[in-house]
Design an enzyme around this catalytic site. Structure first.
Site, PDB file in Angstrom:
ATOM      1  CG  HIS A  90      -4.550 -26.916 -45.366  1.00 30.94           C
ATOM      2  ND1 HIS A  90      -3.433 -26.163 -45.664  1.00 30.94           N
ATOM      3  CD2 HIS A  90      -4.780 -26.729 -44.054  1.00 30.94           C
ATOM      4  CE1 HIS A  90      -3.024 -25.542 -44.589  1.00 30.94           C
ATOM      5  NE2 HIS A  90      -3.821 -25.877 -43.582  1.00 30.94           N
ATOM      6  CG  ASP A 169      -2.931 -15.514 -44.838  1.00 25.28           C
ATOM      7  OD1 ASP A 169      -3.380 -15.616 -43.679  1.00 25.28           O
ATOM      8  OD2 ASP A 169      -2.075 -16.295 -45.300  1.00 25.28           O
ATOM      9  NE  ARG A 176      -3.644 -15.305 -36.950  1.00 29.98           N
ATOM     10  CZ  ARG A 176      -3.863 -16.416 -37.653  1.00 29.98           C
ATOM     11  NH1 ARG A 176      -3.730 -16.408 -38.974  1.00 29.98           N
ATOM     12  NH2 ARG A 176      -4.223 -17.520 -37.073  1.00 29.98           N
ATOM     13  CB  SER A 191      -5.091 -17.660 -42.100  1.00 27.22           C
ATOM     14  OG  SER A 191      -3.816 -18.034 -42.509  1.00 27.22           O
ATOM     15  CE  LYS A 195      -2.402 -19.593 -46.063  1.00 27.42           C
ATOM     16  NZ  LYS A 195      -1.745 -19.170 -44.834  1.00 27.42           N
TER      17      LYS A 195
HETATM   18  N1  URA Z   1      -1.816 -22.134 -41.204  1.00 29.26           N
HETATM   19  C1  URA Z   1      -2.182 -21.017 -41.873  1.00 29.26           C
HETATM   20  O1  URA Z   1      -1.962 -20.894 -43.067  1.00 29.26           O
HETATM   21  N2  URA Z   1      -2.796 -20.043 -41.190  1.00 29.26           N
HETATM   22  C2  URA Z   1      -3.064 -20.149 -39.866  1.00 29.26           C
HETATM   23  O2  URA Z   1      -3.641 -19.242 -39.325  1.00 29.26           O
HETATM   24  C3  URA Z   1      -2.688 -21.324 -39.188  1.00 29.26           C
HETATM   25  C4  URA Z   1      -2.056 -22.308 -39.885  1.00 29.26           C
END
Ligand code: URA
Length: 455
Positions: A90, A169, A176, A191, A195
């Site tokens: 990621h 999320d 957000r 967040s 995932k």
């Molecule tokens: N990417 C995400 O998936 N969540 C965040 O809060 C920031 C970047």
């Protein structure tokens, strides 16, 4: 999930408690996330709570509870039966960052399963899903079941966050984005990790960006984010390693969706800008070691070079593209398959001097101005437009010297692209100070501690 014994207090009380520096208990986070995913908490109350979290922060237990609550609000990829390591990468987001496009097939070709779930462009940064969709026919909206079957068969699926994954999320993130509460380390960490953990991973590698084009430009904040995500991975039995990499200039040369796919494909044939290859191999080495496919990072580097040289990595990408509905000829002849902008014009140095900076945020905004990114969620992106910018800080340039290319849809786009590059490419007179670029790979962070790489 065991039903929490406590009821959820009225939302105004929770908001007040957090606003005044108090804690929200794990069971309360669980109930709250589940209720929010079911649309039983109004956005105005959740927005107020998120703002309270933004200012007051979350401690480690709260961050862990929020992550678990968001993870448990949805489904997970059914991959536990696989007998190979399952590792994803990621990135916290950058400009020109097309690493995932070459890394996923490369690592999968070497025997590690890569169930890769990516996002769309966010702010000034590009997104892997938008890049993949520049390949005609490519579908990123697989169901979890279809993605799992593809990972079993090809070792890799390249998908977006489905409605089934961490729905709490998904809703909270959109809120957000609209309420200026993105830049909170515990909220970002929870967040992202909710995932990633839903992919059923046995390991995770993070590319945490530093510098002016990163969401958290300061090294201390980037390190804190890395440490927070590593701790969350450890809490959930998912060993996590982070590399801190430079985003004070774009990565590679191409910025824009189809242009980045082209650069990634050429890289899989061994023709890549040095920085792109160095970051890809460094992340890939961590993935191969975490996934049990290489005994150490040196062996992993050798294996990756061999898989590029003998075409295994490129072949695997063609198989993945075909499986997801795309035109696999993109791997052998990208120029015949990828969309191309009607106008391709050189960007020339406006004056003589030394390039002091190629500022990635301005380049990313330029891609958006060309139509290659979004300022509103519902906008369509133009896959063909963008920049090819081989120029690097430190280069001495003459007036009129070509520094790169602008790929535009029309004359207005071309003018916007030129304005963006005038702002991004800062040229100073000979003898004026030129800031030292950040090391491309500066730190390696794991559960054991922080190693300064400085390369
Ligand atoms: N990417 C995400 O998936 N969540 C965040 O809060 C920031 C970047």
């Amino acid at each position: 999930m065991i039903a929490p014994a406590v009821p959820l207090p009225p939302l105004p009380q929770l908001i007040e408690r957090k606003r005044d520096g108090g804690r929200i208990a794990p069971a309360e986070w669980r109930l709250l996330a589940a209720a929010y995913a079911r649309d039983e908490v109004p956005d105005y109350q959740m927005a107020a709570l998120l703002m309270a979290v933004y200012f007051q922060g979350l401690d480690r237990e709260e961050t862990r509870a929020l992550t678990a609550a968001m993870l448990e609000s949805g489904a997970t990829l059914p991959l536990a039966h696989l007998d190979v390591g399952r590792v994803d990468k990621h990135s916290t987001g950058g400009v020109g960052d097309k690493v995932s496009l070459l890394l996923a097939p490369l690592v999968a070709a070497l025997g590690v399963a890569v169930p890769m779930m990516s996002g769309r462009g966010l702010g000034h940064t590009g997104g892997t899903l938008d890049k993949l969709e520049a390949i005609p026919g490519f579908r990123t909206d697989l169901t979890l079941e279809a993605a799992a079957r593809q990972v079993e068969r090809l070792g890799c699926a390249l998908i977006g966050q489905t409605a089934e994954i961490a729905p709490a999320d998904r809703r909270m993130y959109a809120l957000r984005d609209a309420t200026a509460t993105v830049e909170s380390i515990p909220l970002i960490a929870a967040s992202i990790m909710s995932k990633k953990l839903a992919e059923g991973l046995t390991g995770l590698v993070l590319d945490v960006k530093l510098g002016s084009g990163a969401f958290l430009p300061e090294p201390a904040r980037a390190l804190e984010l890395a440490r927070t995500m590593i701790a969350l991975g450890a809490d959930h039995g998912c060993p996590t390693v982070a590399l801190l990499t430079a985003m004070d200039r774009p990565l590679g040369h191409a910025c824009g969706n189809a242009l980045e796919v082209r650069e990634a494909v050429l890289a899989l044939h061994g023709d890549a800008p040095d920085d792109l290859l160095a970051v890809t191999y460094a992340l890939g080495a961590e993935m191969l070691v975490l996934g049990g496919a290489a005994p150490d990072r040196d062996a992993a580097h050798q294996a990756m070079r061999a898989a590029v040289a003998d075409g295994r990595a490129a072949r695997r990408l063609a198989e993945i593209v075909a499986a997801q509905g795309g035109d696999p000829r993109v791997v052998d002849d990208p120029d015949a398959v990828l969309p191309r902008a009607p106008i391709v014009a050189p960007y020339e140095a406006p004056r003589a001097g030394v390039v002091a900076q190629v500022e990635p945020r301005a380049v990313g905004r330029g891609v958006i101005a060309l139509g290659g990114g979004r300022t509103r969620v519902e906008q369509r992106v133009d896959p063909a437009v963008g920049f090819v910018l081989p120029v690097r800080p430190g280069a001495t340039v003459a007036p009129g010297e070509p520094l790169g290319e602008i790929h535009a849809r029309d004359a207005a786009g071309l003018a916007a692209g030129r304005r963006a590059l005038d702002a991004a490419v800062r040229i100073v007179g000979a003898g004026e100070p030129v800031p030292a670029p950040l090391p491309l790979l500066s730190h390696r962070v794991s559960a054991v501690g922080v190693e300064v790489l400085g390369a």
